[in-house]
Scaffold this motif. Structure first.
Motif, PDB file in Angstrom:
ATOM      1  N   SER A  15      45.140 -10.964  -2.509  1.00  0.00           N
ATOM      2  CA  SER A  15      44.218 -11.009  -1.115  1.00  0.00           C
ATOM      3  C   SER A  15      43.260  -9.783  -1.766  1.00  0.00           C
ATOM      4  N   ARG A  16      43.506  -8.840  -2.128  1.00  0.00           N
ATOM      5  CA  ARG A  16      42.504  -7.843  -2.477  1.00  0.00           C
ATOM      6  C   ARG A  16      41.231  -8.178  -2.894  1.00  0.00           C
ATOM      7  N   LYS A  17      41.072  -8.967  -3.864  1.00  0.00           N
ATOM      8  CA  LYS A  17      39.626  -9.150  -4.482  1.00  0.00           C
ATOM      9  C   LYS A  17      38.795 -10.027  -3.587  1.00  0.00           C
ATOM     10  N   PRO A  18      39.320 -11.224  -2.877  1.00  0.00           N
ATOM     11  CA  PRO A  18      38.533 -12.130  -1.815  1.00  0.00           C
ATOM     12  C   PRO A  18      38.206 -11.138  -0.699  1.00  0.00           C
ATOM     13  N   GLN A  19      39.095 -10.302  -0.246  1.00  0.00           N
ATOM     14  CA  GLN A  19      38.670  -9.591   1.111  1.00  0.00           C
ATOM     15  C   GLN A  19      38.137  -8.281   0.916  1.00  0.00           C
ATOM     16  N   ARG A  20      37.574  -7.724  -0.292  1.00  0.00           N
ATOM     17  CA  ARG A  20      36.930  -6.677  -0.725  1.00  0.00           C
ATOM     18  C   ARG A  20      35.799  -6.360   0.336  1.00  0.00           C
ATOM     19  N   LYS A  21      34.998  -7.415   0.596  1.00  0.00           N
ATOM     20  CA  LYS A  21      33.860  -7.136   1.534  1.00  0.00           C
ATOM     21  C   LYS A  21      34.419  -6.777   2.756  1.00  0.00           C
ATOM     22  N   LEU A  22      35.314  -7.428   3.145  1.00  0.00           N
ATOM     23  CA  LEU A  22      35.958  -7.086   4.674  1.00  0.00           C
ATOM     24  C   LEU A  22      36.157  -5.527   4.775  1.00  0.00           C
ATOM     25  N   GLU A  23      36.601  -5.088   3.595  1.00  0.00           N
ATOM     26  CA  GLU A  23      37.178  -3.345   3.934  1.00  0.00           C
ATOM     27  C   GLU A  23      36.104  -2.369   4.011  1.00  0.00           C
ATOM     28  N   ASP A  24      34.522  -3.008   3.715  1.00  0.00           N
ATOM     29  CA  ASP A  24      33.595  -2.297   4.077  1.00  0.00           C
ATOM     30  C   ASP A  24      33.376  -2.344   5.856  1.00  0.00           C
ATOM     31  N   HIS A  25      33.978  -2.966   6.494  1.00  0.00           N
ATOM     32  CA  HIS A  25      33.765  -3.184   7.892  1.00  0.00           C
ATOM     33  C   HIS A  25      34.970  -2.924   8.720  1.00  0.00           C
ATOM     34  N   ARG A 165      39.947 -28.275  -2.223  1.00  0.00           N
ATOM     35  CA  ARG A 165      39.048 -29.042  -2.523  1.00  0.00           C
ATOM     36  C   ARG A 165      38.672 -29.025  -4.020  1.00  0.00           C
ATOM     37  N   ASN A 166      38.930 -27.996  -4.624  1.00  0.00           N
ATOM     38  CA  ASN A 166      38.764 -27.779  -6.163  1.00  0.00           C
ATOM     39  C   ASN A 166      39.899 -27.141  -6.629  1.00  0.00           C
ATOM     40  N   GLY A 167      40.436 -27.381  -7.742  1.00  0.00           N
ATOM     41  CA  GLY A 167      41.539 -26.412  -8.367  1.00  0.00           C
ATOM     42  C   GLY A 167      42.763 -26.881  -7.554  1.00  0.00           C
ATOM     43  N   ASN A 168      43.978 -25.647  -7.715  1.00  0.00           N
ATOM     44  CA  ASN A 168      44.993 -25.729  -6.995  1.00  0.00           C
ATOM     45  C   ASN A 168      45.421 -24.216  -6.533  1.00  0.00           C
ATOM     46  N   ILE A 169      46.608 -24.155  -5.589  1.00  0.00           N
ATOM     47  CA  ILE A 169      46.861 -22.811  -5.160  1.00  0.00           C
ATOM     48  C   ILE A 169      47.390 -21.929  -6.341  1.00  0.00           C
ATOM     49  N   PHE A 170      48.007 -22.399  -7.373  1.00  0.00           N
ATOM     50  CA  PHE A 170      48.541 -21.711  -8.398  1.00  0.00           C
ATOM     51  C   PHE A 170      47.250 -20.822  -9.202  1.00  0.00           C
ATOM     52  N   ARG A 171      46.461 -21.577  -9.562  1.00  0.00           N
ATOM     53  CA  ARG A 171      44.880 -21.170 -10.070  1.00  0.00           C
ATOM     54  C   ARG A 171      44.356 -20.443  -9.294  1.00  0.00           C
ATOM     55  N   THR A 172      44.417 -20.338  -7.868  1.00  0.00           N
ATOM     56  CA  THR A 172      43.783 -19.307  -7.050  1.00  0.00           C
ATOM     57  C   THR A 172      44.478 -18.218  -6.809  1.00  0.00           C
ATOM     58  N   ILE A 173      45.851 -18.178  -7.109  1.00  0.00           N
ATOM     59  CA  ILE A 173      46.625 -16.708  -7.072  1.00  0.00           C
ATOM     60  C   ILE A 173      46.430 -16.058  -8.141  1.00  0.00           C
ATOM     61  N   PHE A 174      46.304 -16.952  -9.534  1.00  0.00           N
ATOM     62  CA  PHE A 174      46.103 -16.382 -10.823  1.00  0.00           C
ATOM     63  C   PHE A 174      44.834 -15.581 -10.842  1.00  0.00           C
ATOM     64  N   MET A 175      43.610 -16.280 -10.483  1.00  0.00           N
ATOM     65  CA  MET A 175      42.465 -15.967 -10.435  1.00  0.00           C
ATOM     66  C   MET A 175      42.188 -14.710  -9.750  1.00  0.00           C
ATOM     67  N   ASN A 176      42.915 -14.549  -8.634  1.00  0.00           N
ATOM     68  CA  ASN A 176      42.696 -13.375  -7.472  1.00  0.00           C
ATOM     69  C   ASN A 176      43.685 -12.392  -7.461  1.00  0.00           C
ATOM     70  N   MET A 177      44.548 -12.615  -8.694  1.00  0.00           N
ATOM     71  CA  MET A 177      45.840 -11.550  -8.842  1.00  0.00           C
ATOM     72  C   MET A 177      45.168 -10.059  -8.962  1.00  0.00           C
ATOM     73  N   SER A 178      45.883  -9.112  -8.291  1.00  0.00           N
ATOM     74  CA  SER A 178      45.540  -7.773  -8.739  1.00  0.00           C
ATOM     75  C   SER A 178      46.724  -7.138  -9.503  1.00  0.00           C
ATOM     76  N   LEU A 179      46.304  -6.688 -10.661  1.00  0.00           N
ATOM     77  CA  LEU A 179      47.328  -6.164 -11.302  1.00  0.00           C
ATOM     78  C   LEU A 179      48.100  -4.872 -10.875  1.00  0.00           C
ATOM     79  N   SER A 180      47.349  -4.242 -10.013  1.00  0.00           N
ATOM     80  CA  SER A 180      47.913  -3.039  -9.485  1.00  0.00           C
ATOM     81  C   SER A 180      48.978  -3.344  -8.336  1.00  0.00           C
TER      82      SER A 180
END
Length: 277
Positions: A15-25, A165-180
């Protein structure tokens, strides 16, 4: 504060990557619920895995956050399974909540699952996918007697783009995963938590009918709905908002999303949340 879906699909580590903009507010809080992700433990009693227990957990956390950060209230977001908890909390404790945001809002589980099955079978017939037709007819209409049958329906729903709509949940998790935020031990707990949570909460989740139980809210409510969501069919939210009483109510449509609009169209979702300020 985000109430993740599932049951058991803890989302801290993607969640960290897609929510980063929210952390400014906002102060953004993601919480691995009881029995999920970092909160999974073999010592958790199966008898404690109930909606009422989760509502108590959620309320306790909200009160803790308000005290810790010296705030009056919070904005509460519930996704899918988490939307059951979210809307029930909004009804029970409006004094703690500025506004409630439901993503892929659950309204009537049994009716929704039937719509989802019929959509999936209809798509299989449309595209002449005989393997899908055969498997779907074998499991039949929900409710299902086991998680494997439910998994078959979800597999083909994903194939026909009714989950994303495009892709799948596993790809979404992988693309947004934060190694930390992730480790091998965490991934093991993540998988164990999903299986444990589904096993112990799925039957109670299937009995949920928000249409009957929550017909009035004393806080503004916003439903973020993907136009292609047939995991939790969007048309039931259209029915629900007609009978729901609330000081403000609105559906925000995500034209290129399925069941995860906050991950499929994160910029639009984040901008909407910021607009509430």
């Amino acid at each position: 504060m985000f109430l993740h879906g599932g049951p058991g699909t803890a989302q801290i580590f993607f969640s960290r990557k897609p929510q980063r903009k929210l952390e400014d507010h906002f102060i953004v809080v993601n919480w691995d619920q009881r029995g999920a992700g970092k909160s999974y433990s073999e010592s958790i009693k199966e008898s404690d895995m109930t909606i009422n227990t989760f509502l108590h957990d959620s309320q306790e956390l909200i009160e803790y956050l308000i005290n810790r950060f010296n705030k009056k209230k919070i904005f509460l977001v519930g996704h899918s399974w988490g939307s059951i908890l979210g809307i029930k909390l909004a009804a029970a404790r409006p004094d703690l909540i500025f506004a409630y945001i439901g993503i892929g809002q659950i309204v009537n589980m049994q009716k929704g699952e039937t719509i989802s099955y019929n959509y999936t079978l209809g798509q299989a017939i449309k595209f002449e996918n005989y393997k899908a037709i055969r498997e779907l007819k074998r499991i039949g209409l929900p409710p299902y007697s086991d998680l494997n049958s439910a998994g078959i329906q979800r597999k083909w729903l994903s194939k026909f783009n009714g989950t994303m709509r495009n892709g799948n949940i596993f790809r979404t998790i992988f693309m947004n995963m934060s190694l930390s935020d992730v480790s091998i031990s965490y991934l093991i707990k993540f998988i164990k938590g999903i299986m444990f949570s589904l096993k112990n909460l799925e039957n109670e989740q299937m009995s949920v009918n928000i249409m009957q139980k929550v017909r009035k809210l004393d806080v503004p409510v916003y439903f973020c709905e993907g136009k292609y969501d047939y995991t939790v069919p969007f048309e039931l939210v259209e029915e629900y908002i007609e009978i729901l009483e609330a000081p403000q109510k609105k559906i925000i449509w995500f034209e290129n999303s399925g069941h995860l609009p906050n991950f499929e169209e994160p910029e639009k979702f984040n901008n909407f949340c910021i607009s509430l300020l």
